[in-house]
Motif scaffolding. Structure first.
Motif, PDB file in Angstrom:
ATOM      1  N   PHE A   1      -8.167 -67.035 -35.606  1.00 41.95           N
ATOM      2  CA  PHE A   1      -8.889 -65.877 -35.077  1.00 41.95           C
ATOM      3  C   PHE A   1      -7.879 -65.101 -34.249  1.00 41.95           C
ATOM      4  O   PHE A   1      -7.078 -65.710 -33.524  1.00 41.95           O
ATOM      5  CB  PHE A   1     -10.060 -66.343 -34.197  1.00 41.95           C
ATOM      6  CG  PHE A   1     -11.014 -65.254 -33.792  1.00 41.95           C
ATOM      7  CD1 PHE A   1     -12.070 -64.893 -34.605  1.00 41.95           C
ATOM      8  CD2 PHE A   1     -10.835 -64.569 -32.598  1.00 41.95           C
ATOM      9  CE1 PHE A   1     -12.954 -63.883 -34.242  1.00 41.95           C
ATOM     10  CE2 PHE A   1     -11.701 -63.555 -32.219  1.00 41.95           C
ATOM     11  CZ  PHE A   1     -12.764 -63.209 -33.051  1.00 41.95           C
ATOM     12  N   PRO A   2      -7.864 -63.764 -34.324  1.00 40.02           N
ATOM     13  CA  PRO A   2      -6.878 -63.016 -33.546  1.00 40.02           C
ATOM     14  C   PRO A   2      -6.919 -63.414 -32.068  1.00 40.02           C
ATOM     15  O   PRO A   2      -7.994 -63.561 -31.482  1.00 40.02           O
ATOM     16  CB  PRO A   2      -7.312 -61.555 -33.740  1.00 40.02           C
ATOM     17  CG  PRO A   2      -7.982 -61.558 -35.083  1.00 40.02           C
ATOM     18  CD  PRO A   2      -8.700 -62.880 -35.154  1.00 40.02           C
ATOM     19  N   VAL A   3      -5.763 -63.602 -31.484  1.00 37.31           N
ATOM     20  CA  VAL A   3      -5.655 -64.104 -30.115  1.00 37.31           C
ATOM     21  C   VAL A   3      -6.395 -63.207 -29.126  1.00 37.31           C
ATOM     22  O   VAL A   3      -6.221 -61.988 -29.119  1.00 37.31           O
ATOM     23  CB  VAL A   3      -4.173 -64.222 -29.699  1.00 37.31           C
ATOM     24  CG1 VAL A   3      -4.048 -64.472 -28.202  1.00 37.31           C
ATOM     25  CG2 VAL A   3      -3.504 -65.346 -30.476  1.00 37.31           C
ATOM     26  N   ASN A   4      -7.226 -63.844 -28.300  1.00 42.45           N
ATOM     27  CA  ASN A   4      -7.894 -63.149 -27.196  1.00 42.45           C
ATOM     28  C   ASN A   4      -6.981 -63.261 -25.986  1.00 42.45           C
ATOM     29  O   ASN A   4      -6.898 -64.302 -25.339  1.00 42.45           O
ATOM     30  CB  ASN A   4      -9.246 -63.794 -26.911  1.00 42.45           C
ATOM     31  CG  ASN A   4      -9.942 -63.169 -25.708  1.00 42.45           C
ATOM     32  OD1 ASN A   4      -9.506 -62.134 -25.189  1.00 42.45           O
ATOM     33  ND2 ASN A   4     -11.018 -63.791 -25.260  1.00 42.45           N
ATOM     34  N   ILE A   5      -6.287 -62.173 -25.660  1.00 44.65           N
ATOM     35  CA  ILE A   5      -5.281 -62.228 -24.594  1.00 44.65           C
ATOM     36  C   ILE A   5      -5.898 -62.485 -23.213  1.00 44.65           C
ATOM     37  O   ILE A   5      -5.195 -62.886 -22.278  1.00 44.65           O
ATOM     38  CB  ILE A   5      -4.439 -60.940 -24.559  1.00 44.65           C
ATOM     39  CG1 ILE A   5      -5.317 -59.721 -24.246  1.00 44.65           C
ATOM     40  CG2 ILE A   5      -3.692 -60.764 -25.872  1.00 44.65           C
ATOM     41  CD1 ILE A   5      -4.517 -58.445 -23.989  1.00 44.65           C
ATOM     42  N   LEU A   6      -7.213 -62.279 -23.067  1.00 49.11           N
ATOM     43  CA  LEU A   6      -7.864 -62.528 -21.782  1.00 49.11           C
ATOM     44  C   LEU A   6      -7.957 -64.031 -21.479  1.00 49.11           C
ATOM     45  O   LEU A   6      -8.242 -64.413 -20.351  1.00 49.11           O
ATOM     46  CB  LEU A   6      -9.261 -61.907 -21.764  1.00 49.11           C
ATOM     47  CG  LEU A   6      -9.313 -60.385 -21.965  1.00 49.11           C
ATOM     48  CD1 LEU A   6     -10.760 -59.904 -21.910  1.00 49.11           C
ATOM     49  CD2 LEU A   6      -8.464 -59.666 -20.927  1.00 49.11           C
ATOM     50  N   GLN A   7      -7.726 -64.874 -22.498  1.00 52.92           N
ATOM     51  CA  GLN A   7      -7.743 -66.320 -22.298  1.00 52.92           C
ATOM     52  C   GLN A   7      -6.348 -66.927 -22.445  1.00 52.92           C
ATOM     53  O   GLN A   7      -6.194 -68.083 -22.788  1.00 52.92           O
ATOM     54  CB  GLN A   7      -8.692 -66.977 -23.301  1.00 52.92           C
ATOM     55  CG  GLN A   7     -10.169 -66.720 -23.038  1.00 52.92           C
ATOM     56  CD  GLN A   7     -11.054 -67.487 -23.998  1.00 52.92           C
ATOM     57  OE1 GLN A   7     -11.156 -67.159 -25.174  1.00 52.92           O
ATOM     58  NE2 GLN A   7     -11.692 -68.538 -23.501  1.00 52.92           N
TER      59      GLN A   7
END
Length: 360
Positions: free
Chosen positions: A81-87
């Motif tokens: 899944f495309p990286v969630n930069i907030l995590q």
């Protein structure tokens, strides 16, 4: 023998393991890595069934799922899944525990990974070959090559990752096989253009179920095939006898005058995914009978015609309605087993054993 008093997701362990074995053997025969997607079952106990068949690497669809399975002994995990930069802080912690694979589709996201994750991670580039959900279009070789350079500054570039999700929208086997052939060819052409040693990872259940050999890819990631569902049966990537989950639902009202019953089993249990029959009538699952040990093939002319939050409305053949009473049980094979499993949060095997998931 199982005993049901409320909406319960029944799990046929034997069928599920047979489905796992079939794909393990196919991957082994093709010489490719089998990295099953755990987003369908998200259960540590079911994960062990894969481990018993020799599976060592897995795919997940969220960071929370990666944390859960890392905590249960899986140490080679790709988050497809495309990286969630907030995590990014959670990803940094995960990268210190396991061999972590991440998926990117932009230099912007990769920049955040380079800044926020000091431990090396494996990075795949998400490629769009025709599904048009996410990823870089496969013809944009210059952009992809630049992203590979950005990745290689701090991390390990692994290869090209794609999902042929449009196979789920087909109704003919030859069209599914055609999509697979076309998209795999596009990925291989891209790899040749890039001139870099890299792997190709693909993973939709319809094509993985129907394709006999995977010699043009390096890794497969199907997930839904452990349970299958009505959608898969209708596009003929499985038989109804392969479906390994069934929602048991109590009858709470009977209306002989309109040949309908109401069951306790609605959108909060099944989701509102639906299919259409040859008369363009929507239906929300296939009705089966239960006997305390297993379930039957789909019943003719029983139709789940609508779902509200807790209610399910089923039309019944006139010759059958007088045999049904409040308190009876039926089963519904889900249109989409991944969503039903997510909503139900646990399973009951046909022997009455409870199987937990990350939601518990």
């Amino acid at each position: 023998m199982y005993k049901v008093t409320k909406p319960t997701l029944l799990l046929d362990k034997k069928k599920a393991i047979q489905n796992i074995k079939r794909m393990v053997e196919k991957a082994r025969d093709s010489g490719v890595n089998y990295r099953p997607h755990f987003k369908t079952h998200f259960s540590k106990e079911i994960g062990e069934w894969y481990r018993e068949e020799g599976v060592k690497s897995i795919t997940v669809s969220s960071i929370d799922m990666a944390v859960y399975f890392a905590g249960h002994g899986w140490n080679d995990i790709t988050i497809a899944f495309p990286v969630n930069i907030l995590q990014i802080d959670v990803l940094q912690h995960l990268a210190r525990q396991v061999k972590l694979g991440l998926v990117v589709e932009s230099s912007d996201a990769m920049g955040h990974i380079n800044q926020g994750i000091s431990d090396p991670v494996d990075v795949y580039i998400k490629i769009d070959t025709g599904y048009h959900r996410a990823g870089i279009w496969h013809e944009n070789a210059v952009e992809i090559k630049e992203l590979i350079t950005t990745i290689a500054k701090h991390h390990q570039f692994m290869g090209l990752l794609a999902h042929f999700g449009h196979t789920y929208q087909q109704t003919e086997i030859n069209k599914i096989l055609s999509i697979y052939k076309t998209e795999v060819s596009a990925l291989n052409q891209l790899r040749d253009q890039l001139g870099t040693d890299m792997m190709i990872s693909i993973g939709d259940t319809p094509s993985c179920s129907l394709v006999e050999s995977f010699e043009d890819v390096d890794e497969i990631r199907p997930g839904n095939l452990i349970f299958y569902d009505v959608m898969q049966a209708e596009i003929e990537s499985c038989h109804y006898g392969d479906i390994a989950v069934c929602l048991a639902v109590p009858v709470v009202a009977v209306y002989p005058e309109r040949s309908e019953i109401i069951v306790h089993g609605g959108a909060v249990h099944l989701s509102k995914d639906y299919l259409k029959d040859d008369k363009s009538q929507a239906y929300f699952g296939k009705v089966v009978s239960l006997n305390g040990k297993t379930w039957s093939e789909p019943l003719d002319d029983f139709v789940v015609v609508s779902l509200s939050q807790e209610h399910g409305k089923i039309t019944v053949p006139k010759g059958q309605i007088e045999k049904i009473k409040v308190g009876d049980l039926f089963g519904i094979l889900p249109v989409h087993s991944c969503l039903t499993a997510n909503l139900m949060k646990e399973y009951m095997t046909l022997r009455g054993e409870r199987v937990s998931t990350l939601h518990q």
